[in-house]
Design an enzyme around this catalytic site. Structure first.
Site, PDB file in Angstrom:
ATOM      1  N   TYR A   1      -5.911  -3.979  10.429  1.00 35.23           N
ATOM      2  CA  TYR A   1      -6.315  -4.707   9.226  1.00 35.23           C
ATOM      3  C   TYR A   1      -7.790  -5.053   9.320  1.00 35.23           C
ATOM      4  CZ  TYR A   1      -4.317  -6.564   4.964  1.00 35.23           C
ATOM      5  OH  TYR A   1      -3.962  -6.747   3.639  1.00 35.23           O
TER       6      TYR A   1
ATOM      7  N   GLY B   1       0.282  -4.802   1.757  1.00 37.38           N
ATOM      8  CA  GLY B   1      -0.856  -5.130   0.906  1.00 37.38           C
ATOM      9  C   GLY B   1      -0.494  -5.963  -0.298  1.00 37.38           C
TER      10      GLY B   1
ATOM     11  N   HIS C   1       0.835  -1.202   0.000  1.00 42.02           N
ATOM     12  CA  HIS C   1       0.000   0.000   0.000  1.00 42.02           C
ATOM     13  C   HIS C   1       0.869   1.251   0.000  1.00 42.02           C
ATOM     14  CE1 HIS C   1      -4.303   1.242   1.332  1.00 42.02           C
ATOM     15  NE2 HIS C   1      -3.760   2.207   0.615  1.00 42.02           N
TER      16      HIS C   1
END
Length: 266
Positions: free
Chosen positions: A137, A107, A63
């Site tokens: 998460y 991610g 991410h």
């Protein structure tokens, strides 16, 4: 363009090509990957391979931390581009294979697990790192890891955030096969995965993939009360100071100074 697609013999090779920024899963990267996957399916490919332009041995850094919200909104809400990408990979009715030759972070590790199969070189590693940044998460992501790895290995990966090596990943079922080096990886991908896939009935394979997806969700139904409890835990994290500190520390390239306590969730 952050993503390139080449179709050869009914296989789509989708490659992340933003090695300069370690193939972070930015909103733009996620949108381009989604489009590439949809286009590959529409052109009647029988399989999709996700690859990456590797820089400093990083396959993908996960991410894009610079895009995480700091306004109290959920960083992993249902409609954020990375979550949409994961669902697109899982729901695409043809097999998606991650071909990994480098380190996989955050991610991007979830992206690999969203694929139907993973092959990697021997010196690849995998790490899921929300705890390092202070990110709570989401439940769908946790269940994804639990279903793939079992709860004990999932706990280890999430609690510690340290990379596991390819051989360990192979032993716990995170990946399917390990190659000795980059050249052997390409050979393994073609001979062991793509050649049989081209020979098989894609209608049958597609029906089976759809069933796998439905069955994997069958045991994940939770009560409304527990769902609300999960959301309450997560909101206290991404609405708190530790979450902001984790992002700022990453951007400022310094160790984070977390002050939150477990009792803050009580």
């Amino acid at each position: 363009m952050l993503v390139s697609t080449v179709i050869r013999d009914r296989i789509a090779y989708v490659k992340m090509q933003n090695g300069k920024h370690f193939n972070c899963l930015s909103e733009d990267m996620c949108h381009e990957l989604i489009k590439a996957i949809k286009d590959s399916y529409s052109q009647e490919c029988v399989g999709i391979v996700i690859q990456a332009e590797v820089n400093r041995h990083v396959w993908s850094a996960g991410h894009d931390i610079r895009e995480l919200p700091q306004d109290g909104s959920d960083p992993l809400a249902f409609n954020v581009p990375m979550e949409e990408l994961l669902r697109e990979v899982q729901d695409t009715p043809i097999p998606v294979i991650a071909c990994v030759d480098g380190t996989v972070w955050g991610g991007a590790c979830d992206l690999c697990l969203s694929c139907d199969m993973i092959v990697s070189s021997k010196d690849s590693t995998f790490a899921i790192t929300p705890a390092k940044i202070g990110i709570p998460y989401n439940a769908s992501g946790l269940l994804h890891f639990i279903n793939q790895l079992g709860i004990n290995k999932a706990r280890e990966m999430f609690f510690l955030g340290t990379p596991i090596e390819a051989e360990d990943a192979l032993n716990v079922g995170l990946i399917n096969h390990v190659a000795e080096n980059s050249e052997e990886l390409e050979k393994l991908l073609e001979e062991h995965f793509l050649a049989p896939l081209r020979r098989n009935s894609i209608l049958s394979v597609s029906a089976i993939k759809r069933q796998f997806r439905i069955l994997s969700r069958a045991s994940t139904v939770i009560s409304a009360e527990n769902f609300e409890r999960i959301n309450a835990y997560r909101q206290r994290v991404y609405g708190g100071d530790d979450y902001k500190e984790g992002i700022n520390a990453f951007l400022e390239k310094r160790p984070p100074k977390y002050k939150g306590k477990a009792t803050d969730l009580d």
